[in-house]
Design an enzyme around this catalytic site. Structure first.
Site, PDB file in Angstrom:
ATOM      1  N   ARG A   1     -13.037 -25.396   3.293  1.00  0.00           N
ATOM      2  CA  ARG A   1     -12.653 -26.623   3.993  1.00  0.00           C
ATOM      3  C   ARG A   1     -13.616 -26.910   5.136  1.00  0.00           C
ATOM      4  NH1 ARG A   1      -6.360 -25.489   5.085  1.00  0.00           N
ATOM      5  NH2 ARG A   1      -7.332 -23.644   5.958  1.00  0.00           N
ATOM      6  N   THR A   2     -14.003 -25.868   5.874  1.00  0.00           N
ATOM      7  CA  THR A   2     -14.942 -26.092   6.973  1.00  0.00           C
ATOM      8  C   THR A   2     -16.308 -25.527   6.582  1.00  0.00           C
ATOM      9  OG1 THR A   2     -14.274 -24.007   7.977  1.00  0.00           O
ATOM     10  CG2 THR A   2     -13.182 -25.989   8.786  1.00  0.00           C
TER      11      THR A   2
ATOM     12  N   SER B   1       0.803  -1.228   0.000  1.00  0.00           N
ATOM     13  CA  SER B   1       0.000   0.000   0.000  1.00  0.00           C
ATOM     14  C   SER B   1       0.835   1.277   0.000  1.00  0.00           C
ATOM     15  CB  SER B   1      -0.962   0.006   1.192  1.00  0.00           C
ATOM     16  OG  SER B   1      -1.843  -1.078   1.086  1.00  0.00           O
TER      17      SER B   1
ATOM     18  N   ASP C   1     -12.722  -4.079  -0.142  1.00  0.00           N
ATOM     19  CA  ASP C   1     -12.273  -5.283  -0.857  1.00  0.00           C
ATOM     20  C   ASP C   1     -13.317  -5.790  -1.873  1.00  0.00           C
ATOM     21  OD1 ASP C   1      -9.674  -5.684  -0.007  1.00  0.00           O
ATOM     22  OD2 ASP C   1     -10.239  -6.943   1.695  1.00  0.00           O
TER      23      ASP C   1
ATOM     24  N   GLY D   1     -12.613 -16.697   4.256  1.00  0.00           N
ATOM     25  CA  GLY D   1     -11.931 -15.739   5.125  1.00  0.00           C
ATOM     26  C   GLY D   1     -12.369 -14.316   4.822  1.00  0.00           C
ATOM     27  N   GLY D   2     -11.574 -13.349   5.258  1.00  0.00           N
ATOM     28  CA  GLY D   2     -11.945 -11.950   5.125  1.00  0.00           C
ATOM     29  C   GLY D   2     -12.204 -11.527   3.690  1.00  0.00           C
TER      30      GLY D   2
ATOM     31  N   LYS E   1      -8.875  -5.720  11.701  1.00  0.00           N
ATOM     32  CA  LYS E   1     -10.067  -5.299  10.941  1.00  0.00           C
ATOM     33  C   LYS E   1     -11.355  -5.313  11.768  1.00  0.00           C
ATOM     34  CE  LYS E   1      -8.201  -6.327   6.396  1.00  0.00           C
ATOM     35  NZ  LYS E   1      -8.389  -6.997   5.108  1.00  0.00           N
TER      36      LYS E   1
END
Ligand code: NAD
Length: 276
Positions: free
Chosen positions: A142-143, A6, A92, A119-120, A55
């Site tokens: 996966r989970t 960044s 994002d 994830g995020g 975050k």
């Protein structure tokens, strides 16, 4: 933060539009996010980027959240709104959709999508795809518990899926770190690439290396392929515009990432990473 691109991206962008601004990275210890926000208020900073592990803590500590950041419970961009008030946003997902449109000319509207990972980044993409009108957003992880939490962000178009769903998708997104430089699984793909079809769009949000194993395998199967650099640039561009009120110099920002990634010897690259 030490490994963030960044500072390179934003400092080049400020210079390109003639702003006498500077972007500096600071290490903030786990638990110190509220203190860092107080410091930003006291110093009168125009904004901040936020990386893991802060975050969620920043989402809890800002004065106001955008609807996207509130739904994700995660902030990657803080904007000073005046009077010392700090607004938390998450760029994002919007950056992902902006990149998709810029690179391919198509929006997610009506598309059947599979997002791999929960994830995020995956969560932000799932929400953005649903908000942009995707017909279906399947989450493969996966989970299954993580997949269910991510899929819930897409409300009634969200679903937990198995690898079988990849064959039926219009857009397949890798939002896991599988394929990233320096990982044991750098030369692997998070799902069976034999499932990819030539009429599909495959997006790998991993941006280092510039071409991942998934991108190679998907291209070999005839699919259209987009890498992680456009999303990286467009999520930064959204932050840039929120802070400065100006359109972001996208090409300058892209060049920074590409020059860095194609850059010289590793020693120089390491120094560049730590020059923040
Ligand atoms: P995260 O740790 O929050 O989530 C990672 C997800 O991947 C989790 O769901 C995890 O279960 C899954 N995963 C990890 N290893 C796996 C494996 N071996 N097989 C299957 N699934 C696996 O990480 P994140 O912040 O969401 O980032 C994910 C990746 O996306 C990273 O490589 C990051 O650099 C990249 N990223 C790119 C951009 C961009 O702008 N291009 C933005 C954000 C993140």
């Amino acid at each position: 933060m030490r490994h963030s691109l960044s500072p390179l991206i934003h400092n080049a962008a400020f210079a390109a539009v003639g702003l006498d601004w500077v972007y500096v990275a600071f290490e903030v210890a786990d638990g110190d996010a509220p203190a860092a926000l107080d410091a930003a208020r006291a110093l009168g900073l125009a904004g901040l980027s936020v990386t893991m592990p802060h975050k969620a803590a920043v989402a809890a500590a800002v004065d106001e959240l955008t609807p996207t950041a509130a739904r994700l419970g995660a902030v990657n961009c803080v904007i000073a709104a005046g009077d010392g008030r700090l607004v938390g946003d998450n760029t994002d997902g919007g950056g992902f959709v902006d990149a998709l449109v810029a690179e391919t000319g198509r929006t997610p509207e009506g598309a059947r999508c599979v997002v791999v990972g929960a994830g995020g980044a995956a969560r932000a993409i799932v929400l953005a795809l649903a908000d942009a009108g995707a017909a279906r957003v399947g989450v493969l992880n996966r989970t299954p518990e993580g997949a269910a939490r991510a899929a819930a962000l897409a409300d009634d178009v969200g679903a937990v899926v198995t690898e079988d769903a990849i064959g039926d998708a219009d857009i397949v997104v890798n939002a896991t770190p599988v394929g990233m430089s320096g990982r044991a699984d750098q030369h692997l793909v998070a799902f069976d690439p034999a499932r990819i079809k030539e009429d599909q769009l495959v997006v790998d949000i991993v941006y280092e290396p510039l071409e991942t194993e998934l991108m190679r395998r998907a291209a070999a199967r005839g699919a259209r392929v987009v890498g992680g650099v456009p999303m990286l640039v467009h999520q930064a561009a959204r932050a840039f515009t929120s802070w400065t009120g100006q359109p972001a110099p996208l090409q300058v920002m892209t060049d920074q990432v590409l020059n860095f990634s194609r850059g010289p010897a590793d020693g120089v690259r390491e120094r560049a990473r730590y020059m923040v």
